[in-house]
Design an enzyme around this catalytic site. Structure first.
Site, PDB file in Angstrom:
ATOM      1  N   GLY A 190       0.822  -1.206   0.000  1.00  0.00           N
ATOM      2  CA  GLY A 190       0.000   0.000   0.000  1.00  0.00           C
ATOM      3  C   GLY A 190       0.852   1.250   0.000  1.00  0.00           C
ATOM      4  O   GLY A 190       1.225   1.763   1.065  1.00  0.00           O
TER       5      GLY A 190
ATOM      6  N   GLU B  75      12.526  -2.396  -5.356  1.00  0.00           N
ATOM      7  CA  GLU B  75      11.517  -2.515  -6.403  1.00  0.00           C
ATOM      8  C   GLU B  75      12.079  -2.078  -7.744  1.00  0.00           C
ATOM      9  O   GLU B  75      11.839  -2.699  -8.764  1.00  0.00           O
ATOM     10  CB  GLU B  75      10.294  -1.652  -6.038  1.00  0.00           C
ATOM     11  CG  GLU B  75       9.166  -1.795  -7.052  1.00  0.00           C
ATOM     12  CD  GLU B  75       7.930  -0.984  -6.690  1.00  0.00           C
ATOM     13  OE1 GLU B  75       8.033  -0.098  -5.821  1.00  0.00           O
ATOM     14  OE2 GLU B  75       6.876  -1.241  -7.285  1.00  0.00           O
TER      15      GLU B  75
END
Lengths: 378, 397
Positions: free
Chosen positions: B131, B253
């Site tokens: 999130g 990421e």
């Protein structure tokens, strides 16, 4: 093997960087350009290359050299590129020596001492036209007595004017386009019937158009086997292409660094121009391209040193990628310098000229892109 | 034989003996991968493969053994990856827990958090989602507004996340929340909670590819305990220090997404020459397309070398800390270029959106999916900003 320089290679890099900066920087380049000397480089500097051991980098330790590999040759070449150091290192100590390494002991004993001492200069005579087409070599070598008679022309032989020895690829049988039938020769430039017309190139290096008019050479001038020269030629081209790709990375990196310095200092509209995002993104893109090019070149050199059967593919990838990245670097460099980028006073234009000449040496990006397609079978 | 070569031989033999044949077929798309979780949908071979790999710790080969990992050295993990690639073994488990939360916990988690959460991730028991982004906080992520209000032994979370990958399928979320409204970066807390909590709803977003890998996620007075018992905190690192964790994870990421540029294996040109046709010389019979394909083949091989160098320098601590941003930029842009060319080479056939012949327009949908590569996890423009500032040190960047 990890894809970065090991400790020894790092030390070599440091000493090559100090040496080129100290002895052969851009000021040195300008000095030799402006005195319009016939060879385009300093023989004193070439002697110092030898004292550093650089000229023997690809010569075995048994034969008096450093016994190192293509990664190490590339380390030296990158520093040459960064500093625009004028020298016959690429044609002599990399391409030339690698060809001679394919020759017999007698041949190596004949040529290596002069290379190791910095007295000798070698050049490679392959191209016969304006574009690099080694598969189209048509210059003839016909049997004559105990040796061969060479007839024909070689063009754009870089350092050919100052070389005492040329590595010449000629046809002993077959015709242009055939794989077999090539033979490589080590030819003394003082031979009867050999004439040279030196021309200065855009980067102030000197190349020669060489004419062979019945030049007689002994059988022992043959490098490797008669009609089997394709293997020796391939070996020499692999070394020369990987080496020139490394020098190209040096030129691109040098050009990028001085451009970044410039935009950090130049003010317009009361602002440092390096604060403008229009320039920042282009420079960061350029940085990325240069990083990829550097990794690709190092990978190709490692594969060449390991004797990988995929080395040739990676060398073409490296020559093409380094060529494109460095071309971007010098073009962006001149543009971001603005008007002063057009002046002889600023160094950036010298990098642009050097890049242009290096791009052509042993095949440009288009040539190698085509080779990559061929090696992939399409 | 050296130790590493012995390891290679043993690994190859073990993989040959234990990898189910279905798990040696290429993965078609993200839905074809094994994601584990509390409500899994397994295809034949997936569960067996995941379980037997997890037993060896090889779903996370380089994590420490005590947390469910394989405890392999860098060199061994590289060999395992190479052998799996060579034998075409699928990755046993796709997981945001492995790619993202795990590395964050290994770096910032308490011993209790590591012992509790990491083995669940390694065994594929809990499927996590991330999130991060909010409707008003994209590139400027640190402006996020989802609030977590301290209520003594718990927080109450309110707000909305967007682009939450597979939120509708996830069991737990690692979530950036605002715990101090008066600070920007220093008012963010990295919170872990169950997606089954009361007040959490998700709504898939239909993309131009037709697929819905992302969701909108809504939090309406969600009660998040501060502790899950046995000293297991729901906060990673410290309250108001979540941005440190987020930054670290963004680095991960970015390097993960950047890897996509080099995927896809062999030569594109060779593949399409077989499909399109060759001239009498054996060359692909469309010379302009051939040149474009050769250019991309060069870029792919060059990027593979870059990825290897990045990995080697990263692990040896020699890489600039901002280098993952550069990798992300290059890798994602390359992947987009690659798919543009795949569409061009495929011609009209790959335009078929629903037919069986194209596996439901798979290539076209993948092509559209790649357009997100240079947006998600930080846009290319943000990556270039970071490189400008941190690597090139350009002023005012």
């Amino acid at each position: 093997m990890p894809l970065f320089l090991n400790e020894d290679q790092q030390m070599l890099q440091d000493s090559a960087a100090d040496f080129m900066k100290g002895e052969g920087d851009v000021a040195h380049f300008r000095e030799f350009r402006d005195k319009n000397c016939k060879d385009g480089f300093s023989h004193d500097l070439w002697k110092k290359f030898a004292e550093m051991g650089f000229t023997g980098i690809l010569i075995s330790e048994d034969e008096g050299g450093l016994g190192l590999g293509h990664v190490e040759a590339g380390v030296v070449l990158e520093q040459i590129g960064r500093n625009l150091t004028p020298s016959p290192f690429l044609t002599t100590a990399v391409a030339g020596v690698e060809a001679l390494n394919a020759g017999g002991q007698a041949m190596r004993e004949k040529y290596f001492p002069g290379i190791l001492s910095g007295d000798s200069v070698l050049a490679v005579a392959i191209d016969e036209g304006a574009k690099h087409r080694p598969d189209q070599i048509s210059m003839a070598a016909t049997r004559e007595g105990n040796g061969f008679k060479l007839d024909g022309k070689k063009q754009f032989v870089v350092q050919g004017g100052s070389a005492d020895t040329l590595i010449v690829a000629a046809r002993t049988s077959g015709s242009a386009g055939d794989d077999k039938g090539l033979t490589l020769f080590a030819v003394d430039t003082s031979s009867d019937g050999l004439s040279r017309n030196s021309v200065r190139l855009v980067d102030s290096a000197v190349a020669a158009h060489v004419e062979f008019d019945g030049v007689i050479v002994d059988a022992d001038a043959v490098i490797g086997e008669v009609d089997e020269g394709d293997a020796v030629l391939k070996r020499m081209l692999n070394a020369g292409r990987a080496g020139s790709a490394a020098e190209t990375v040096g030129v691109g990196a040098g050009s990028m660094d001085i451009t970044i310095d410039y935009v950090k200092g130049r003010k317009q509209f009361d602002k440092i121009i390096g604060t403008f995002q229009a320039l920042q993104h282009r420079l960061s893109h350029l940085y990325s391209e240069m990083e990829v090019a550097r990794a690709t070149v190092l990978k190709a050199q490692q594969m060449l040193d390991e004797g990988s059967d995929k080395a040739e593919l990676m060398i073409s990838v490296a020559k093409a990628k380094a060529g494109k990245a460095a071309a971007l670097s010098v073009k962006e460099g001149v543009q971001m310098h603005g008007g002063v980028g057009m002046t002889d006073e600023y160094d950036i234009g010298l990098y642009m000229k050097r890049d242009r000449a290096l791009a052509e040496f042993m095949g440009d990006a288009n040539y190698h892109t085509n080779l990559v397609a061929e090696m992939h079978g399409y | 034989m050296s130790d590493i070569e012995t390891f290679r031989a043993e690994t190859a033999a073990w993989l040959e003996a234990n990898c189910p044949p279905e798990m040696r077929e290429p993965v078609v798309d993200e839905s074809d991968a094994c994601w584990g979780g509390r409500n899994p949908t397994y295809k034949p071979g997936q569960k067996e493969w995941m379980d037997i790999m997890a037993e060896k710790g090889w779903t996370v080969p380089d994590w420490p053994k005590e947390y469910g990992g394989g405890g392999l050295s860098r060199a061994e993990a590289k060999v395992l990856g190479q052998e799996m690639g060579r034998l075409k073994c699928r990755s046993p488990l796709s997981s945001f827990g492995i790619w993202m939360l795990g590395p964050a916990l290994l770096q910032f988690g308490t011993e209790e958090q590591k012992k509790h959460f990491l083995p669940q991730i390694a065994r594929g028991e809990i499927r996590w989602c991330q999130g991060y982004s909010e409707p008003g906080s994209g590139s400027d992520l640190a402006s996020l507004q989802t609030s977590a209000i301290d209520q003594g032994d718990h927080y109450v979370v309110n707000g909305q996340k967007i682009w939450t990958s597979y939120a509708d399928k996830a069991d737990w979320i690692f979530c950036l929340t605002r715990t101090d409204k008066n600070e920007k970066h220093k008012g963010i807390t990295f919170l872990l909670f169950d997606m089954a909590s009361e007040g959490v709803t998700t709504k898939p977003i239909k993309l131009i590819s037709g697929a819905s890998p992302f969701c909108e996620t809504f939090f309406d007075d969600v009660k998040v305990p501060k502790s899950y018992g046995d000293g297991i905190s729901s906060v990673v690192y410290e309250e108001n220090k979540g941005w440190d964790v987020a930054k670290y994870l963004l680095g991960h990421e970015r390097s993960m997404i950047s890897g996509q540029g080099g995927s896809g294996g062999g030569s594109l040109g060779a593949k399409f020459a077989d499909q399109i046709g060759r001239d009498e010389m054996g060359r692909l019979d469309d010379p302009m397309l051939r040149a474009d394909l050769a250019d991309i083949d060069i870029e792919l091989l060059a990027f593979r070398a870059m990825a290897e160098r990045f990995g080697d320098t990263f692990k040896a601590g020699l890489c600039h800390p901002a280098q993952p941003n550069m990798m992300k930029y290059v890798g994602t842009e390359l992947n987009k270029s690659r798919y543009e060319l795949i569409m061009t080479a495929g011609g009209s056939e790959v335009l078929e959106w629903e037919s069986e012949a194209t596996n439901g327009g798979l290539t076209a949908r993948d092509w559209l999916r790649t357009k997100a590569n240079s947006i998600e996890g930080g846009t290319s423009e943000v990556m270039l900003n970071v490189v400008s500032k941190q690597i090139l040190q350009l002023p005012g960047a």
